[in-house]
Design a protein around this motif. Structure first.
Motif, short mmCIF file in Angstrom:
data_model
loop_
_atom_site.label_atom_id
_atom_site.label_comp_id
_atom_site.label_asym_id
_atom_site.label_seq_id
_atom_site.Cartn_x
_atom_site.Cartn_y
_atom_site.Cartn_z
N MET A 68 1.06 -0.76 0.08
CA MET A 68 -0.45 0.08 0.13
C MET A 68 0.88 0.97 -0.14
SD MET A 68 -1.14 -0.15 4.00
CE MET A 68 -1.61 -2.08 3.71
N PRO A 69 0.60 2.25 -0.65
CA PRO A 69 1.11 3.36 -0.25
C PRO A 69 0.67 4.45 0.51
CG PRO A 69 -0.54 3.29 -1.99
CD PRO A 69 -0.98 2.23 -1.69
N ILE A 70 2.45 4.92 1.15
CA ILE A 70 2.24 5.75 1.96
C ILE A 70 2.08 7.14 2.09
CG2 ILE A 70 3.62 6.34 4.54
CD1 ILE A 70 5.12 2.60 4.14
N GLY A 71 1.38 7.74 2.47
CA GLY A 71 1.61 9.75 2.37
C GLY A 71 1.29 10.06 3.63
N PHE A 72 0.84 11.42 4.11
CA PHE A 72 1.11 12.29 5.14
C PHE A 72 -0.16 13.37 5.06
CE2 PHE A 72 5.82 11.14 3.59
CZ PHE A 72 6.05 10.37 5.57
N VAL A 73 -0.63 13.14 5.38
CA VAL A 73 -1.98 14.12 6.36
C VAL A 73 -1.69 14.55 6.99
CG1 VAL A 73 -4.24 14.05 7.06
CG2 VAL A 73 -3.57 11.65 4.97
N TYR A 74 -2.47 16.23 6.84
CA TYR A 74 -1.95 17.71 7.80
C TYR A 74 -3.17 17.32 8.83
CZ TYR A 74 -2.44 22.37 9.83
OH TYR A 74 -2.54 22.95 10.28
#
Length: 268
Positions: A68-74
């Motif tokens: 799965m992709p790993i992103g960053f959320v504010y």
């Protein structure tokens, strides 16, 4: 706040259902209230069907990145009034659509994020955030009086099972703190940029996932040598590269989404 964070600050973040049931009944684990109560292991992951993204800790990056992709959320501001971000495991390309949960409630992947594995338990902060207290979602269907692991022993003390749960949550809390340090460093070095996933499916449907951030490889390549060395020595550079590699899993999610469509058409 960096310009990238400013520009995407108002974007809608992916849904982040933290493994909760559709109708939560959160209660403090209590030796009287939960005397005789047992918990069956999770076999039906339907409770996570609406979770298209969940928080991730740095120690999980390696396993998560394979599927799965790993992103960053504010998620707001930290105690120093700086942007606070949380790594997220992306499990779907549309809101409230977890592509890793099958129609019959099976978990269709090798890796399960700890955020979901801890369910129906969690820690909450009490006494002004100074104390961690164990809670359970009493709406969980596996909470019962006859089958599964006993929570409270006859003497009113936590069973070995419940103590293991608390040890797991202790480790999870520690990894969360370490991950916060990592994310704060990315913000400090201004390495993040707003990102989005856009595309057309073979049948003409569109995918448009926005509101998350990723490391800007151009900015990463321009870091001073001293900063690069520091990132390597702290293990943060490995996390950065794992995150970047994980974005290649977007195509795998798109394939899952496309594979589901015939089944949905037939069901209709």
């Amino acid at each position: 706040m960096t310009e990238a964070l400013k520009s995407a600050n108002g974007a809608a973040a992916p849904a982040a259902n933290e493994g909760a049931s559709a109708s939560q009944r959160i209660a403090l684990v209590d030796r009287k209230r939960h005397a005789g109560k047992r918990v069956r292991p999770i076999t039906d992951w339907a409770f996570a069907r609406d979770a298209n993204a969940v928080p991730l800790t740095g120690v999980e990056f390696g396993e998560a990145a394979r599927e799965m992709p790993i992103g960053f959320v504010y998620v707001g501001k930290d105690a120093n009034d700086k942007p606070k971000l949380v790594p997220m495991a992306l499990m779907g390309l549309r809101e409230k659509d977890n592509l890793l949960v099958s129609a019959d409630g099976r978990w269709d992947a090798r890796f399960v994020p700890a955020t979901l594995r801890r369910y129906p338990f969690a820690y909450v902060r009490t006494q002004g955030g100074e104390k961690l207290t164990l809670v359970i979602d009493e709406a969980y269907g596996g909470l019962n009086d006859s089958k599964g692991e006993l929570l409270i022993a006859a003497d009113g003390e936590p069973t070995e099972y419940l103590q293991n749960i608390m040890r797991f949550l202790d480790r999870y809390e520690l990894e969360q703190q370490r991950t916060e340090v990592f994310c704060a460093r990315l913000v400090e070095l201004e390495l993040l940029r707003g990102a989005e996933i856009k595309g057309d499916m073979p049948d003409g449907d569109k995918v448009n996932a926005t509101g998350f951030f990723m490391v800007d490889e151009d900015k990463l390549g321009k870091l001073p040598d001293a900063e690069v060395l520091a990132l390597h020595r702290t293990g943060m550079m490995a996390l950065i590269h794992t995150h970047l590699v994980s974005m290649g899993q977007v195509q795998a999610l798109a394939q899952r989404l496309e594979a589901r469509k015939p089944a949905k058409t037939a069901a209709a």
